[in-house]
Design a protein around this motif. Structure first.
Motif, PDB file in Angstrom:
ATOM      1  N   SER A 254       0.822  -1.220   0.000  1.00 19.99           N
ATOM      2  CA  SER A 254       0.000   0.000   0.000  1.00 19.99           C
ATOM      3  C   SER A 254       0.855   1.270   0.000  1.00 19.99           C
ATOM      4  CB  SER A 254      -0.919   0.023   1.224  1.00 19.99           C
ATOM      5  OG  SER A 254      -0.187   0.361   2.391  1.00 19.99           O
ATOM      6  N   LEU A 255       2.138   1.146   0.394  1.00 27.73           N
ATOM      7  CA  LEU A 255       3.077   2.268   0.523  1.00 27.73           C
ATOM      8  C   LEU A 255       2.636   3.295   1.572  1.00 27.73           C
ATOM      9  CD1 LEU A 255       3.963   2.989  -3.233  1.00 27.73           C
ATOM     10  CD2 LEU A 255       5.201   1.537  -1.617  1.00 27.73           C
TER      11      LEU A 255
ATOM     12  N   GLY B 249      -1.159   2.413  -8.832  1.00 26.13           N
ATOM     13  CA  GLY B 249      -1.720   1.392  -7.954  1.00 26.13           C
ATOM     14  C   GLY B 249      -0.663   0.878  -6.980  1.00 26.13           C
ATOM     15  N   ARG B 250      -0.982  -0.209  -6.321  1.00 29.06           N
ATOM     16  CA  ARG B 250      -0.090  -0.771  -5.295  1.00 29.06           C
ATOM     17  C   ARG B 250       1.260  -1.181  -5.876  1.00 29.06           C
ATOM     18  NH1 ARG B 250      -3.599  -1.908  -0.975  1.00 29.06           N
ATOM     19  NH2 ARG B 250      -2.394  -3.518   0.068  1.00 29.06           N
ATOM     20  N   CYS B 251       2.250  -1.251  -5.016  1.00 35.77           N
ATOM     21  CA  CYS B 251       3.586  -1.706  -5.418  1.00 35.77           C
ATOM     22  C   CYS B 251       3.624  -3.230  -5.238  1.00 35.77           C
ATOM     23  CB  CYS B 251       4.648  -1.021  -4.548  1.00 35.77           C
ATOM     24  SG  CYS B 251       6.332  -1.310  -5.112  1.00 35.77           S
TER      25      CYS B 251
ATOM     26  N   GLU C 287       9.062  -5.373  -6.502  1.00 38.02           N
ATOM     27  CA  GLU C 287       9.208  -4.126  -7.264  1.00 38.02           C
ATOM     28  C   GLU C 287       9.699  -2.998  -6.350  1.00 38.02           C
ATOM     29  OE1 GLU C 287       8.808  -3.958 -10.654  1.00 38.02           O
ATOM     30  OE2 GLU C 287       8.649  -6.126 -10.408  1.00 38.02           O
ATOM     31  N   ALA C 288      10.070  -1.874  -6.947  1.00 42.54           N
ATOM     32  CA  ALA C 288      10.575  -0.735  -6.177  1.00 42.54           C
ATOM     33  C   ALA C 288      10.108   0.573  -6.809  1.00 42.54           C
ATOM     34  CB  ALA C 288      12.101  -0.764  -6.131  1.00 42.54           C
ATOM     35  N   VAL C 289       9.851   1.554  -5.955  1.00 44.72           N
ATOM     36  CA  VAL C 289       9.494   2.908  -6.379  1.00 44.72           C
ATOM     37  C   VAL C 289      10.305   3.886  -5.536  1.00 44.72           C
ATOM     38  CG1 VAL C 289       7.163   2.288  -7.169  1.00 44.72           C
ATOM     39  CG2 VAL C 289       7.515   3.014  -4.795  1.00 44.72           C
TER      40      VAL C 289
END
Length: 172
Positions: free
Chosen positions: A27-28, A58-60, A64-66
């Motif tokens: 959800s970050l 949307g969700r991560c 994955e990475a942001v």
């Protein structure tokens, strides 16, 4: 030990690096452990950036990475990656965990980041066995650094003594 890899026992929110990595949830929106600590120390700007990302994509997904600003942290950026929940090793957990490190490092390279600090991803509330997680982390980082010389320094920041001892043994 790879000369670009450092190991410390400490608090990731206090690291003076270009980017710290957050062991986020999908959800970050912050949570417990490292995730909660980074959001608390970094302030509202990190949460605002995370909300923008969620609204955009949307969700991560796991592995994955942001990237967001570092907010009030000494680090300029926070790279948020979602580690796998341990399910006995039967749900591709090692590959997903390795992806967390690879994708975080690739994002760092893409942003011109030279120094990065990692927590012990998935070893808290996600219950990934610490010894196995340490091996995956070190292998993924070493393999990435072999093929990419733009990262100057990777620091593993261990919050607890058990992880610190495991990494110390593995790194020599």
């Amino acid at each position: 030990m790879n000369s670009k890899i450092k190991l410390i026992k400490g608090d990731i929110t206090k690291q003076h690096v270009d980017a710290v990595v957050n062991a986020a949830n999908s959800s970050l929106m912050g949570g417990g452990g490292v995730d909660g600590a980074i959001h608390r120390a970094g302030g509202k700007q990190i949460l605002d950036d995370c909300m923008d990302i969620i609204n955009r994509q949307g969700r991560c997904k796991t592995g994955e990475a942001v990237i967001t600003t570092g907010g009030k942290l000494p680090a300029r950026y926070v790279i948020h990656t979602v580690g796998p929940v341990w399910n006995g090793g039967h749900k591709n957990e090692p590959e997903l965990l390795a992806n967390c490190y690879r994708n975080s490092l690739q994002l760092a390279v893409d942003k011109g980041i030279k120094t990065i600090a990692f927590p012990n991803i998935s070893t808290g509330i996600y219950h990934y066995p610490k010894a196995e997680a340490a091996q995956v982390a070190i292998n993924a980082v070493n393999n990435f650094l072999k093929d990419n010389d733009s990262i100057a320094e990777v620091t593993f920041v261990c919050f607890d003594e058990e992880n610190f001892a495991l990494y110390k043994d593995l790194l020599g």
